[in-house]
Motif scaffolding. Structure first.
Motif, PDB file in Angstrom:
ATOM      1  N   ALA A   1       2.365   2.068  -3.438  1.00  0.00           N
ATOM      2  CA  ALA A   1       1.496   2.872  -4.301  1.00  0.00           C
ATOM      3  C   ALA A   1       1.557   4.344  -3.904  1.00  0.00           C
ATOM      4  O   ALA A   1       1.599   5.229  -4.768  1.00  0.00           O
ATOM      5  N   VAL A   2       1.591   4.616  -2.607  1.00  0.00           N
ATOM      6  CA  VAL A   2       1.716   5.995  -2.118  1.00  0.00           C
ATOM      7  C   VAL A   2       3.036   6.592  -2.590  1.00  0.00           C
ATOM      8  O   VAL A   2       3.086   7.747  -3.036  1.00  0.00           O
TER       9      VAL A   2
ATOM     10  N   ASP B   1       5.644  11.101  -8.454  1.00  0.00           N
ATOM     11  CA  ASP B   1       5.046  11.873  -9.557  1.00  0.00           C
ATOM     12  C   ASP B   1       4.748  13.312  -9.125  1.00  0.00           C
ATOM     13  O   ASP B   1       4.993  14.254  -9.871  1.00  0.00           O
ATOM     14  N   GLN B   2       4.231  13.485  -7.927  1.00  0.00           N
ATOM     15  CA  GLN B   2       3.926  14.822  -7.428  1.00  0.00           C
ATOM     16  C   GLN B   2       5.197  15.640  -7.189  1.00  0.00           C
ATOM     17  O   GLN B   2       5.222  16.849  -7.443  1.00  0.00           O
TER      18      GLN B   2
ATOM     19  N   ASN C   1      11.253   1.004  -3.790  1.00  0.00           N
ATOM     20  CA  ASN C   1      10.365   0.270  -4.694  1.00  0.00           C
ATOM     21  C   ASN C   1      11.104  -0.869  -5.391  1.00  0.00           C
ATOM     22  O   ASN C   1      10.572  -1.972  -5.529  1.00  0.00           O
TER      23      ASN C   1
ATOM     24  N   ASN D   1       0.842  -1.200   0.000  1.00  0.00           N
ATOM     25  CA  ASN D   1       0.000   0.000   0.000  1.00  0.00           C
ATOM     26  C   ASN D   1       0.876   1.250   0.000  1.00  0.00           C
ATOM     27  O   ASN D   1       0.585   2.221  -0.693  1.00  0.00           O
TER      28      ASN D   1
ATOM     29  N   THR E   1       6.371  14.114   1.677  1.00  0.00           N
ATOM     30  CA  THR E   1       5.096  14.779   1.935  1.00  0.00           C
ATOM     31  C   THR E   1       5.328  16.173   2.510  1.00  0.00           C
ATOM     32  O   THR E   1       4.650  17.137   2.123  1.00  0.00           O
TER      33      THR E   1
ATOM     34  N   ILE F   1       4.854   5.816  -5.244  1.00  0.00           N
ATOM     35  CA  ILE F   1       4.826   6.088  -6.689  1.00  0.00           C
ATOM     36  C   ILE F   1       4.066   7.389  -6.972  1.00  0.00           C
ATOM     37  O   ILE F   1       4.513   8.228  -7.757  1.00  0.00           O
ATOM     38  N   ASN F   2       2.939   7.565  -6.320  1.00  0.00           N
ATOM     39  CA  ASN F   2       2.163   8.788  -6.476  1.00  0.00           C
ATOM     40  C   ASN F   2       2.968  10.001  -5.986  1.00  0.00           C
ATOM     41  O   ASN F   2       2.970  11.059  -6.634  1.00  0.00           O
ATOM     42  N   LEU F   3       3.632   9.855  -4.874  1.00  0.00           N
ATOM     43  CA  LEU F   3       4.438  10.940  -4.307  1.00  0.00           C
ATOM     44  C   LEU F   3       5.591  11.312  -5.238  1.00  0.00           C
ATOM     45  O   LEU F   3       5.888  12.494  -5.433  1.00  0.00           O
TER      46      LEU F   3
ATOM     47  N   ARG G   1      13.288  11.266  -3.977  1.00  0.00           N
ATOM     48  CA  ARG G   1      12.798  10.465  -5.106  1.00  0.00           C
ATOM     49  C   ARG G   1      13.701   9.261  -5.344  1.00  0.00           C
ATOM     50  O   ARG G   1      13.224   8.146  -5.598  1.00  0.00           O
TER      51      ARG G   1
ATOM     52  N   LYS H   1       3.399  23.552  -6.690  1.00  0.00           N
ATOM     53  CA  LYS H   1       3.579  22.791  -7.938  1.00  0.00           C
ATOM     54  C   LYS H   1       3.761  23.754  -9.096  1.00  0.00           C
ATOM     55  O   LYS H   1       3.372  24.909  -9.020  1.00  0.00           O
TER      56      LYS H   1
END
Length: 136
Positions: free
Chosen positions: A48-49, A55-56, A81, A45, A127, A51-53, A74, A135
């Motif tokens: 997935a967080v 990208d952000q 990962n 879980n 985060t 990978i999203n982070l 990153r 952004k």
């Protein structure tokens, strides 16, 4: 005569204690397997967080110093990962529930706990950076 009876009784009871120990070991291995799979699911879980982070974080417009921190986080998240993917590829479910299985699962649990901690720390840092920087 009494000593012989005691010795015979002990000889007869010895297999019972061995069965109890074997049962407890099997139960311990089963519990450890369940804990390992739960940790795996939790880590997936977070995968997935992460990978999203990642990208952000790519979309942040920041100064050079912050960009260096973002790139570092990153890289760490990507490394986590990759490590998770490698761990899943190399993990083998034990076929038995003996002491060798318990040792193997304990080592796997230790590896996964380290990965989960590393991943969580980097997600938290990412985060924070995300919250502090706008952004593009």
């Amino acid at each position: 005569m009494k000593y012989i009876q005691i010795i015979l009784l002990l000889i007869l009871l010895l297999p019972l204690t061995e069965c109890t120990t074997k049962y407890e070991l099997e139960k311990s291995v089963t519990t450890l397997q369940s804990q390992l799979l739960a940790l795996h699911d939790s880590t997936m879980n977070q995968y997935a967080v992460a990978i999203n982070l990642i990208d952000q974080l790519k979309k942040i417009d920041a100064d050079t110093m912050t960009i260096t921190s973002i790139d570092s986080i990153r890289t760490e998240l990507d490394g986590s990962n990759i490590y998770m993917t490698d761990w899943m590829a190399n993990y083998q479910q034990p076929e038995t529930k003996d002491s060798a299985a318990w040792i193997y699962l304990s080592k796997q649990m230790e590896l996964l706990e380290k990965l989960a901690l590393h991943q969580k720390q980097n997600i938290n840092q990412g985060t924070i950076l995300l919250q502090q920087n706008p952004k593009k």
